[in-house]
Design an enzyme around this catalytic site. Structure first.
Site, PDB file in Angstrom:
ATOM      1  CG  ASP A 218      -0.323  -0.245   2.518  1.00  0.00           C
ATOM      2  OD1 ASP A 218       0.876  -0.605   2.531  1.00  0.00           O
ATOM      3  OD2 ASP A 218      -0.982  -0.074   3.554  1.00  0.00           O
TER       4      ASP A 218
ATOM      5  CB  ILE B  18       3.625 -11.334   4.152  1.00  0.00           C
ATOM      6  CG1 ILE B  18       3.887 -10.403   5.325  1.00  0.00           C
ATOM      7  CG2 ILE B  18       4.898 -11.690   3.422  1.00  0.00           C
ATOM      8  CD1 ILE B  18       4.546 -11.093   6.501  1.00  0.00           C
ATOM      9  CG  ASP B  19       0.850  -7.168   6.519  1.00  0.00           C
ATOM     10  OD1 ASP B  19       1.496  -8.142   6.920  1.00  0.00           O
ATOM     11  OD2 ASP B  19       0.991  -6.020   6.980  1.00  0.00           O
TER      12      ASP B  19
END
Ligand code: F6P
Length: 358
Positions: free
Chosen positions: A115, A138-139
């Site tokens: 993001d 990875i989030d």
């Protein structure tokens, strides 16, 4: 055509596969490819780029990390710098970045990032840079993407770790609290927690109460289950509570961490049971990508080049309903994909008796 590739923010398994696919697909079209070193962090150095040819990307699909390097402090609009008085501040070096691109004749940039990187990309687009984005974190929290590269490997690692910790929790009849990554979204905690049969899963989307967790522990004790496995996302917080943080460096996001220890101590206090906490941390980001992550990263990398070939700039290549699509980068700036509380995955967790802390 000359293309630059950048990897920004925290690393994730699959970055190298994406770099390889983008490079090979570009070379196949007779283009030149440059890799930007260390996020945008090396833009002021004499050699900000690495030439990417077939040899440079040979055998890297299975390698963790990024051959380009990355930086969490590489925002060109807020680059950390030492001020005259010796203290640290930030300065906007975005014009220098644009100038460097012009000097090197770069026609388009493939920005592989999360993001933060997409927010930077949105601002660089306004300065005239042609960008195609590849979603990485990875989030798994990039808006508009069903899945981001790196997530699959991270949940595999977390699941295996929780499985292992479960056997020791049972042997010692302890409460075990495992902290996984997930700043603002609980995808890793939820997926790995369900897959490893955790008893309690705490995610940022559902502020938790200790009463609800204690109730779950007592219910297990009454059934002769004298251990409890609790998985907590680093960004989870108590109802009316605050994020547990470790401070903030200049030009960087606040560093999270410590919620597992806090939850373990509090539950010990409330139940009289022995507890331990484990922080999985960067284990979840390291090492070789899973088969799924290799494939999705290769697909994203090649798709980014097709996007550039069609001069369909300023798009993020995404997976939606199992199809590769393109969405405007500017449409996702400052948005986030949280776990939907009415999703079947959350329902599944509740149906199989996992306590979500509410
Ligand atoms: O954004 C991915 C992430 O893994 C977050 O979950 C975590 O908070 C952050 O990176 C940690 O980054 P680092 O410690 O590398 O700065």
């Amino acid at each position: 055509m000359k293309v630059a590739i950048n990897t920004g923010g925290g690393d994730a398994p699959g970055l190298n596969a994406a770099i390889r696919a983008a490079t090979l697909a570009a070379l196949k079209r007779g283009w030149e490819v440059l890799g930007i070193k260390n996020g945008y962090g090396s833009i002021y150095t004499d050699e900000p780029f690495i030439k990417l040819d077939a040899r440079a990307v040979q055998g890297i699909t299975l390698q963790g990390g990024t051959i380009l390097g990355t930086a969490n402090r590489g925002n060109p609009f807020e680059m950390p710098c030492k001020k005259d008085d010796g203290s640290w501040g930030t300065k906007d070096v975005s014009d220098h970045l644009v100038q460097t691109f012009e000097e090197h004749g770069i026609d388009a940039l493939i920005a592989i990032g999360g993001d933060g990187s997409m927010n930077i990309a949105s601002r660089l687009i306004k300065k005239g840079i042609n960008i195609v984005g590849v979603p990485k974190t990875i989030d798994n929290d990039i808006y508009g993407c069903d899945i981001t590269l790196g997530f699959d490997t991270a949940i595999d690692i977390a699941t295996e770790a929780i499985d292992r910790i479960t056997t020791t929790a049972e042997s010692h009849q302890r409460l075990m609290v495992v902290e996984v990554m997930g700043r603002y979204a609980g995808w890793i905690a939820l997926y790995a927690g369900i897959a490893s049969s955790a008893d309690v899963v705490l995610i940022p989307e559902i502020p938790f109460s200790y009463e609800s967790i204690v109730e779950k522990i007592k219910e297990r004790e009454s059934r002769g289950r004298h251990y409890t496995m609790i998985v907590v996302a680093e960004g989870a917080k108590e109802q009316d509570g605050e994020l547990v943080t470790k401070g903030k460096a200049v030009g960087q996001e606040v560093q999270l961490g410590g919620i597992a220890e806090r939850v373990a101590d509090e539950l010990s206090e409330r139940t009289g049971k022995e507890s331990r906490s484990v922080v999985l941390g960067h284990l979840q980001r390291g090492g070789s990508p899973s088969t799924y992550d290799r494939l999705i990263s290769l697909r994203f990398g090649a798709a980014a080049v097709r996007c550039i070939q069609e001069r369909d700039f300023n798009k993020l290549v995404v997976l939606q309903d199992n199809k590769l699509k393109r969405i405007p980068i500017t449409s996702i700036a400052n948005k986030m994909k949280s776990v939907s509380l009415d999703s079947d995955t959350v329902q599944t967790a509740r149906d199989i008796g996992i306590c979500l802390g509410d």
